[in-house]
Structures are given as C-alpha cells and as structure tokens.
Design an enzyme around this catalytic site. Structure first.
Site, PDB file in Angstrom:
ATOM      1  N   HIS A   1      -2.889   7.194   7.033  1.00  0.00           N
ATOM      2  CA  HIS A   1      -1.914   8.149   6.482  1.00  0.00           C
ATOM      3  C   HIS A   1      -2.600   9.423   5.981  1.00  0.00           C
ATOM      4  CE1 HIS A   1       2.006   6.332   6.670  1.00  0.00           C
ATOM      5  NE2 HIS A   1       1.600   5.206   6.093  1.00  0.00           N
TER       6      HIS A   1
ATOM      7  N   GLN B   1       2.728  10.075   1.555  1.00  0.00           N
ATOM      8  CA  GLN B   1       4.051   9.464   1.661  1.00  0.00           C
ATOM      9  C   GLN B   1       4.986   9.864   0.526  1.00  0.00           C
ATOM     10  OE1 GLN B   1       2.301   5.365   2.380  1.00  0.00           O
ATOM     11  NE2 GLN B   1       4.231   5.320   3.488  1.00  0.00           N
TER      12      GLN B   1
ATOM     13  N   CYS C   1       6.112   0.051   7.469  1.00  0.00           N
ATOM     14  CA  CYS C   1       5.731   1.208   6.666  1.00  0.00           C
ATOM     15  C   CYS C   1       6.927   1.645   5.833  1.00  0.00           C
ATOM     16  CB  CYS C   1       5.291   2.327   7.612  1.00  0.00           C
ATOM     17  SG  CYS C   1       4.728   3.824   6.802  1.00  0.00           S
ATOM     18  N   LEU C   2       6.672   1.970   4.570  1.00  0.00           N
ATOM     19  CA  LEU C   2       7.750   2.436   3.705  1.00  0.00           C
ATOM     20  C   LEU C   2       8.346   3.754   4.192  1.00  0.00           C
ATOM     21  CD1 LEU C   2       6.189   1.605   0.214  1.00  0.00           C
ATOM     22  CD2 LEU C   2       8.095   0.432   1.317  1.00  0.00           C
TER      23      LEU C   2
ATOM     24  N   GLY D   1       0.824  -1.198   0.000  1.00  0.00           N
ATOM     25  CA  GLY D   1       0.000   0.000   0.000  1.00  0.00           C
ATOM     26  C   GLY D   1       0.857   1.245   0.000  1.00  0.00           C
TER      27      GLY D   1
ATOM     28  N   HIS E   1      -4.528   1.101   7.398  1.00  0.00           N
ATOM     29  CA  HIS E   1      -3.194   1.703   7.496  1.00  0.00           C
ATOM     30  C   HIS E   1      -3.067   2.880   6.522  1.00  0.00           C
ATOM     31  CE1 HIS E   1       1.349   1.031   8.001  1.00  0.00           C
ATOM     32  NE2 HIS E   1       1.264   1.925   7.031  1.00  0.00           N
ATOM     33  N   GLU E   2      -3.520   2.658   5.269  1.00  0.00           N
ATOM     34  CA  GLU E   2      -3.414   3.712   4.260  1.00  0.00           C
ATOM     35  C   GLU E   2      -4.313   4.905   4.567  1.00  0.00           C
ATOM     36  OE1 GLU E   2      -0.979   3.428   2.425  1.00  0.00           O
ATOM     37  OE2 GLU E   2      -0.699   1.326   2.907  1.00  0.00           O
TER      38      GLU E   2
END
Length: 193
Positions: free
Chosen positions: A157, A65, A110-111, A60, A153-154
């Site tokens: 953000h 981000q 997480c990226l 995702g 999660h997304e």
C-alpha cells in the site's frame, strides 16, 4: 476515532501514489495518526465495538488507506505460535526475503476493496522487516506465514500497489513456482487492510 468512513476505497488516487517517508522523530500529528490506526485495528477485532461502529475486521492498515500519503503501517495479527504482533511502524521496509513463496488459500481481502477478488496472491514465505516503532525505536522483525503476508500487503500500500495487482490476470489461480506453501486462515477470516 477512525471508522470505515475514514477508509478510502479503490479508485481513490491516494491508493496509487508512492507514500512519502516520515521524518524521524515523527511529528505529534504523525504520532497521533499512527496511534489512531493501531486503535482502529484493536476496535475492529473487538466484536461489540466493531458492531457498534460498523467496523470491518482488519489485521493491518496503511496510512494511504486513510488518505495520509506517508509511510506508516499498523498491524495486529497472531503468528504461528498464537502470539500477538501488535505494532505500528514508520518507514517500514523489507530488507530481506526468502526464495520460497506462499499464499492464502482463500485469497486476500482489503478494507479499501468492497468486493471479493478471487485468485492467488503470491508472497514471500519469510521476510525481515525494518522500521521505526511508535515508541521511536528502530526494530527488525523476522516474519513468516500470515504475519509475513500481512506486512507485505501493508508495505505494498505504501508503494501504490493493491493486492489484486499481484494476481495473474489470465490465470487467477495459477500456482506460484515451487517451492511454496499454502496458508490456511481458519482462525481469522477478515480482510487485511
């Protein structure tokens, strides 16, 4: 093509802002951004491409981000039936959720976070998400298990929430109140976003 150089890291102020709604129909610029986000996930999951461009595997990605404070997410994950969910959404929102909770046994990643953050991240077991697809159609999706966790999660953000904000600070492994289930992710051990 988006690479890890385009992904901002924790501490960057854009990750803590509430993202703005995308005007529908989306502008060509917003369409291009979402297309590139979806391509990033595809490339990150192809071992040869990921190695060539030094991409961390992701399931995702949210626009904040990549320092775009707009309500756009891309998700590429398989569900409990091994069916691929590969979608980009404008203005996604959770319109209903279960009482039951769940969490990933090995925690979330997480990226935008270059460190391990141990602990239980409680999530709703089942959710219904509504948004506008990359093709411009309003979609509603019922999700459970890993896909439900990824979408939560997304969407977090988009609201300036990092996954570790949901970990109990005084007791990182505190079990959520029952009823709950534990999701094991043996098939994909990469970060989410």
């Amino acid at each position: 093509m988006l690479t890890m150089k385009n992904v901002i890291r924790e501490g960057h102020p854009a990750l803590r802002k509430r993202a703005e709604e995308v005007v529908i129909p989306p502008s060509p610029e917003d369409q291009q951004t979402l297309k590139e986000m979806m391509e990033f996930l595809l490339h990150s999951q192809e071992p040869e491409t990921a190695e060539k461009y030094d991409l961390r595997p992701g399931v995702g990605l949210a626009a904040p981000q990549i320092n775009v404070s707009k309500r756009m997410i891309a998700v590429r994950v398989t569900d409990h039936n091994d069916e691929l969910i590969d979608i980009g959404l404008y203005n996604p929102k959770i319109i209903s959720h279960s009482i039951e909770t769940t969490y990933l046994e090995n925690g979330e990643g997480c990226l935008s976070v270059d460190r391990d953050v141990p602990g239980i991240v409680p999530r709703y077991s089942r959710i219904k998400v509504e948004g506008v697809s990359h093709e411009g159609e309003t979609v509603r999706m019922r999700l459970k298990g890993l896909p439900a966790i990824v979408f939560q999660h997304e969407i977090d953000h988009l609201n300036g929430i990092m996954f570790y904000d949901r970990i109990e600070e005084d007791d990182p492994y505190k079990q959520p109140l029952p009823p709950n289930e534990i999701i094991k992710r043996n098939d994909f051990d990469g970060p989410f976003t």
